[in-house]
Design a protein around this motif. Sequence first.
Motif, PDB file in Angstrom:
ATOM      1  N   GLY A  51      -9.752  -1.199  -1.836  1.00  0.00           N
ATOM      2  CA  GLY A  51      -8.813  -0.371  -2.597  1.00  0.00           C
ATOM      3  C   GLY A  51      -7.414  -0.426  -2.024  1.00  0.00           C
ATOM      4  O   GLY A  51      -6.426  -0.496  -2.750  1.00  0.00           O
ATOM      5  N   ALA A  52      -7.318  -0.386  -0.703  1.00  0.00           N
ATOM      6  CA  ALA A  52      -5.999  -0.477  -0.062  1.00  0.00           C
ATOM      7  C   ALA A  52      -5.359  -1.842  -0.321  1.00  0.00           C
ATOM      8  O   ALA A  52      -4.154  -1.931  -0.573  1.00  0.00           O
ATOM      9  N   ALA A  53      -6.150  -2.899  -0.281  1.00  0.00           N
ATOM     10  CA  ALA A  53      -5.613  -4.240  -0.548  1.00  0.00           C
ATOM     11  C   ALA A  53      -5.095  -4.317  -1.979  1.00  0.00           C
ATOM     12  O   ALA A  53      -4.025  -4.867  -2.234  1.00  0.00           O
ATOM     13  N   TYR A  54      -5.817  -3.762  -2.934  1.00  0.00           N
ATOM     14  CA  TYR A  54      -5.359  -3.756  -4.320  1.00  0.00           C
ATOM     15  C   TYR A  54      -4.066  -2.963  -4.436  1.00  0.00           C
ATOM     16  O   TYR A  54      -3.113  -3.397  -5.069  1.00  0.00           O
ATOM     17  N   TRP A  55      -4.037  -1.776  -3.829  1.00  0.00           N
ATOM     18  CA  TRP A  55      -2.885  -0.896  -3.951  1.00  0.00           C
ATOM     19  C   TRP A  55      -1.613  -1.546  -3.406  1.00  0.00           C
ATOM     20  O   TRP A  55      -0.563  -1.485  -4.023  1.00  0.00           O
ATOM     21  N   PHE A  56      -1.711  -2.177  -2.261  1.00  0.00           N
ATOM     22  CA  PHE A  56      -0.516  -2.728  -1.631  1.00  0.00           C
ATOM     23  C   PHE A  56      -0.192  -4.160  -2.045  1.00  0.00           C
ATOM     24  O   PHE A  56       0.956  -4.564  -1.998  1.00  0.00           O
ATOM     25  N   LEU A  57      -1.186  -4.938  -2.441  1.00  0.00           N
ATOM     26  CA  LEU A  57      -0.927  -6.357  -2.695  1.00  0.00           C
ATOM     27  C   LEU A  57      -1.005  -6.757  -4.162  1.00  0.00           C
ATOM     28  O   LEU A  57      -0.212  -7.575  -4.619  1.00  0.00           O
ATOM     29  N   LEU A  58      -1.927  -6.218  -4.902  1.00  0.00           N
ATOM     30  CA  LEU A  58      -2.177  -6.722  -6.244  1.00  0.00           C
ATOM     31  C   LEU A  58      -1.706  -5.804  -7.357  1.00  0.00           C
ATOM     32  O   LEU A  58      -1.642  -6.229  -8.504  1.00  0.00           O
ATOM     33  N   LYS A  59      -1.403  -4.577  -7.074  1.00  0.00           N
ATOM     34  CA  LYS A  59      -1.004  -3.623  -8.097  1.00  0.00           C
ATOM     35  C   LYS A  59       0.316  -4.074  -8.724  1.00  0.00           C
ATOM     36  O   LYS A  59       1.264  -4.381  -8.027  1.00  0.00           O
ATOM     37  N   PRO A  60       0.415  -4.096 -10.065  1.00  0.00           N
ATOM     38  CA  PRO A  60       1.669  -4.514 -10.688  1.00  0.00           C
ATOM     39  C   PRO A  60       2.770  -3.503 -10.412  1.00  0.00           C
ATOM     40  O   PRO A  60       2.526  -2.302 -10.380  1.00  0.00           O
TER      41      PRO A  60
END
Length: 174
Positions: A54-63
């Motif tokens: 979730g943290a990786a998505y939030w910081f890296l992949l979230k538009p």
Amino acid sequence: MSQMTEQRVVASKPKIGARPTAPAPAPEPADDGKKKGGKTKLLVIALVVLLAGGAAYWFLLKPAPPAGGAAAAAVEEPAPEPGSVVVVEPISLNLADGHYLRIGIGLQLTADVAEEPDTARALDLVVALFSQRPVAEVTTAEGRDALKAELLRQLEDAYEGEVMDVYFTDYVTQ
């Protein structure tokens, strides 16, 4: 002959100078294939993996949100094209402490304005904004620019977007 008997002493205390011996380890319980806490460890590991994902998505992949927030998400309106300039006749206003201001303005209209607007509203806004101001406020560059920006905002509201800029065509203080 005499028989000799050997006498042995059994003591619970170690003898003086004897090396201490470690107690025998307790026997381990029988392992029947299930470990205590195995499910808890598995649950903790799964939770850590989910949090890391979730943290990786939030910081890296979230538009990234669009610039300007929700207003910029809507279709941006193109800047209006300048049209004609309507010159308003200069008027004289009373300032504070017996001073006067002679002011004339030009209204920069947008290109989509079909007919020339009535300038009475513009003159009314000029009178209301500039009358009885201290001469120090209307003669400094900062004061004049602030009053011009306020006049433009009021003109844009009064003329419902038909006026896109205002110019001073006459500006004399006494």
